[in-house]
Design an enzyme around this catalytic site. Structure first.
Site, short mmCIF file in Angstrom:
data_model
loop_
_atom_site.label_atom_id
_atom_site.label_comp_id
_atom_site.label_asym_id
_atom_site.label_seq_id
_atom_site.Cartn_x
_atom_site.Cartn_y
_atom_site.Cartn_z
N ARG A 47 -3.67 5.90 7.18
CA ARG A 47 -3.02 6.32 5.94
C ARG A 47 -3.20 5.20 4.91
NH1 ARG A 47 3.43 6.73 4.71
NH2 ARG A 47 3.28 7.79 2.70
N HIS A 48 -3.28 5.57 3.64
CA HIS A 48 -3.47 4.58 2.58
C HIS A 48 -2.31 3.58 2.53
CE1 HIS A 48 -0.33 6.44 0.13
NE2 HIS A 48 -0.84 7.61 0.51
N ARG A 74 -5.59 5.77 -4.23
CA ARG A 74 -4.89 4.97 -3.23
C ARG A 74 -5.60 4.99 -1.88
NH1 ARG A 74 -2.22 9.64 -4.53
NH2 ARG A 74 -1.33 10.99 -2.92
N GLU A 132 -4.42 14.52 -0.42
CA GLU A 132 -3.08 14.97 -0.05
C GLU A 132 -2.86 16.38 -0.59
OE1 GLU A 132 -0.54 15.37 1.79
OE2 GLU A 132 0.31 13.32 1.62
N HIS A 143 -4.02 10.54 3.95
CA HIS A 143 -2.62 10.58 3.50
C HIS A 143 -1.66 10.97 4.62
CE1 HIS A 143 -4.21 10.49 -0.65
NE2 HIS A 143 -5.18 11.23 -0.14
#
Length: 214
Positions: free
Chosen positions: A38-39, A87, A111, A163
């Site tokens: 995940r970022h 991101r 996302e 995400h």
């Protein structure tokens, strides 16, 4: 150093519906393992606000991305694929640079589009909602499944950088229960097939592992 702290994680409302949708179209990768990240954290992550695609990493998020790069540096990763949201792409670029790779950005890994809810509080998110101008849950799961299926056909092992919603969908598509403790920003995860079933394991520094056992 940034004084922002990571938001706490609780299972969101509507998660059962996401799992139901995913179970009807499970994902069956040919590979036997891959990685997911995940970022790093953003300012709106910390404030629990629905984000647009151009939301940048915070100072803490940049630090988290660098830490993730260190954790993944020893893994035999051949391909890095990421969401093209800023991101996720910036997180992927930090990791890929350490691995001497170039991340491939895919809009399909974004996302979920929450439409008119972007900019409002996500503290009481209901995944079963149908936001004006956004994606339904069924649409999001279908898009994410297609993107993951494509990504996991690339030269293995693959690292997918995306995400929190992507992680929920991925786990449901593989039939893997997701402990909310695995949802932290920039926490590298290894997904591995064991016989017919999949399992997920976080990658930890030695000190992290020692602390977890304490």
């Amino acid at each position: 150093m940034s004084q922002q702290t990571a938001p706490s994680h609780t299972a969101p409302s509507g998660l059962g519906e996401l799992i139901r949708i995913a179970e009807a179209q499970p994902l069956s990768p040919a590979c036997d393992h891959f990685y997911f990240l995940r970022h790093g954290q953003t300012g709106r992550n910390a404030l629990r606000i629905f984000q647009a695609v151009d939301e940048p990493l915070s100072e803490l998020g940049l630090q988290q991305a660098a830490r993730a790069a260190g954790l993944l540096a020893g893994e035999p990763i051949s391909t890095v694929v990421c969401s093209d949201a800023r991101r996720a792409h910036d997180t992927a670029y930090t990791v890929a640079t350490t691995l001497k790779l170039v991340p491939a950005a895919q809009a399909a890994l974004r996302e979920r589009n929450f439409g008119a809810l972007i900019g409002t509080s996500s503290a009481n998110i209901d995944w079963a909602c149908e936001p004006e101008g956004g994606e339904t849950l069924t649409q999001f799961v279908a898009r994410t499944r297609g993107a993951l299926d494509t990504a996991l056909r690339l030269p293995a092992p693959v690292l997918v950088v995306a995400h929190g919603g992507t992680l929920y969908a991925l786990a449901a598509l593989l039939g893997v229960p997701v402990d909310v403790g695995l949802l932290g920003n920039a926490q590298p995860l290894r997904f591995e097939r064991r016989g017919p079933t999949w399992a997920v394991t976080p990658l930890l520094r030695q000190a992290d592992g020692d602390a977890a056992l304490a």
